[in-house]
Design a protein around this motif. Structure first.
Motif, mmCIF file in Angstrom:
data_model
loop_
_atom_site.group_PDB
_atom_site.id
_atom_site.type_symbol
_atom_site.label_atom_id
_atom_site.label_comp_id
_atom_site.label_asym_id
_atom_site.label_seq_id
_atom_site.Cartn_x
_atom_site.Cartn_y
_atom_site.Cartn_z
ATOM 1 N N VAL A 13 53.944 -6.800 33.285
ATOM 2 C CA VAL A 13 54.158 -6.338 34.647
ATOM 3 C C VAL A 13 55.414 -5.481 34.644
ATOM 4 C CG1 VAL A 13 54.629 -7.002 37.026
ATOM 5 C CG2 VAL A 13 53.121 -8.405 35.639
ATOM 6 N N LEU A 31 46.301 -14.005 38.552
ATOM 7 C CA LEU A 31 46.595 -13.370 39.832
ATOM 8 C C LEU A 31 46.443 -14.444 40.897
ATOM 9 C CD1 LEU A 31 44.472 -10.113 39.370
ATOM 10 C CD2 LEU A 31 46.867 -10.514 38.720
ATOM 11 N N GLY A 33 46.671 -15.692 44.971
ATOM 12 C CA GLY A 33 46.728 -15.440 46.404
ATOM 13 C C GLY A 33 46.901 -16.754 47.139
ATOM 14 N N VAL A 72 51.061 -13.389 38.595
ATOM 15 C CA VAL A 72 51.327 -12.246 39.463
ATOM 16 C C VAL A 72 50.790 -12.574 40.854
ATOM 17 C CG1 VAL A 72 50.890 -9.792 39.841
ATOM 18 C CG2 VAL A 72 51.130 -10.663 37.501
ATOM 19 N N SER A 73 51.657 -12.510 41.863
ATOM 20 C CA SER A 73 51.206 -12.753 43.235
ATOM 21 C C SER A 73 50.302 -11.604 43.677
ATOM 22 C CB SER A 73 52.403 -12.883 44.173
ATOM 23 O OG SER A 73 53.136 -11.688 44.208
ATOM 24 N N GLN A 74 49.246 -11.959 44.412
ATOM 25 C CA GLN A 74 48.283 -10.936 44.834
ATOM 26 C C GLN A 74 47.623 -11.356 46.138
ATOM 27 O OE1 GLN A 74 46.567 -8.896 41.843
ATOM 28 N NE2 GLN A 74 45.482 -7.558 43.228
ATOM 29 N N THR A 76 46.045 -9.654 48.116
ATOM 30 C CA THR A 76 44.780 -8.947 48.339
ATOM 31 C C THR A 76 43.566 -9.784 47.945
ATOM 32 O OG1 THR A 76 44.892 -7.843 46.196
ATOM 33 C CG2 THR A 76 45.865 -6.690 48.071
ATOM 34 N N LEU A 77 43.770 -10.895 47.255
ATOM 35 C CA LEU A 77 42.650 -11.780 46.934
ATOM 36 C C LEU A 77 42.059 -12.396 48.200
ATOM 37 C CD1 LEU A 77 43.975 -13.600 43.747
ATOM 38 C CD2 LEU A 77 42.284 -11.770 43.892
ATOM 39 N N TRP A 89 43.786 -8.394 56.033
ATOM 40 C CA TRP A 89 44.579 -9.316 55.213
ATOM 41 C C TRP A 89 44.968 -10.560 56.010
ATOM 42 C CZ3 TRP A 89 43.526 -6.886 51.064
ATOM 43 C CH2 TRP A 89 43.600 -5.497 50.986
ATOM 44 N N ASP A 124 56.088 -3.310 44.201
ATOM 45 C CA ASP A 124 55.011 -2.436 43.754
ATOM 46 C C ASP A 124 54.959 -2.590 42.237
ATOM 47 O OD1 ASP A 124 53.114 -0.495 43.327
ATOM 48 O OD2 ASP A 124 54.463 1.183 43.741
ATOM 49 N N GLN A 126 53.058 -2.579 38.409
ATOM 50 C CA GLN A 126 52.013 -2.054 37.551
ATOM 51 C C GLN A 126 51.686 -3.157 36.555
ATOM 52 O OE1 GLN A 126 54.905 0.117 38.263
ATOM 53 N NE2 GLN A 126 53.510 0.460 39.966
ATOM 54 N N VAL A 127 50.458 -3.621 36.617
ATOM 55 C CA VAL A 127 50.020 -4.715 35.756
ATOM 56 C C VAL A 127 49.121 -4.114 34.679
ATOM 57 C CG1 VAL A 127 48.802 -6.918 35.651
ATOM 58 C CG2 VAL A 127 50.114 -6.314 37.703
#
Length: 145
Positions: A13, A31, A33, A72-74, A76-77, A89, A124, A126-127
């Motif tokens: 990351v 990931l 959520g 990684v927190s996400q 968007t899941l 969301w 922001d 990049q994974v």
């Protein structure tokens, strides 16, 4: 909680130009959520499930191989795409609720013996990852009830 677990050969990351989390060897990219009804109990149960999940080569688990985990927190899941073209969301917990729970999840993995790398919450990111298999599993703790 809703997670996507991917068996990877490598993963990292990056935030800006800084690598903030990286797997030193093959392991799991997770990931995560967080929903409105999630709490510490879901974190602990999910950590146990992922650490013991037999998805590595020869049906081994991450605990069997001492495989590292990159979390990684996400949010968007928790996207809802039921109406229109713009995802909603609203089912994702807000940052002040979800950030401590993602960290609690990481600590629960560490208590089990996992080496845990982290993304940076709210950044922001990049994974990058090289999937192995590919093996990707979706887990939703709401399905356990």
């Amino acid at each position: 909680m809703r997670v996507v677990v991917t068996r990877v050969r490598s993963a990292s990351v990056t935030v800006g130009t800084e690598v903030v989390g990286e797997l030193p060897r093959p392991g799991l990219l997770v990931l995560v959520g967080v929903g409105h009804d999630d709490g510490p109990e879901q974190c602990a149960a999910l950590a146990r499930k992922i650490w013991g999940l037999r998805i590595l080569d020869d049906e081994a688990s991450a605990s069997d191989r001492d495989a590292p985990v990159l979390v990684v927190s996400q949010f968007t899941l928790y996207a809802s795409t039921r109406k229109g073209r713009r995802p909603s969301w609203s089912r994702a917990a807000p940052g002040p609720v979800s950030e401590p729970l993602v960290e609690h999840f990481c600590r629960e993995l560490e208590l089990l013996g996992a080496t845990v790398e982290r993304g940076r919450f709210g950044a922001d990111m990049q994974v990058a990852s090289v999937n192995d298999g590919p093996v990707t599993i979706v887990i939703d703790t709401d399905d356990w009830q």
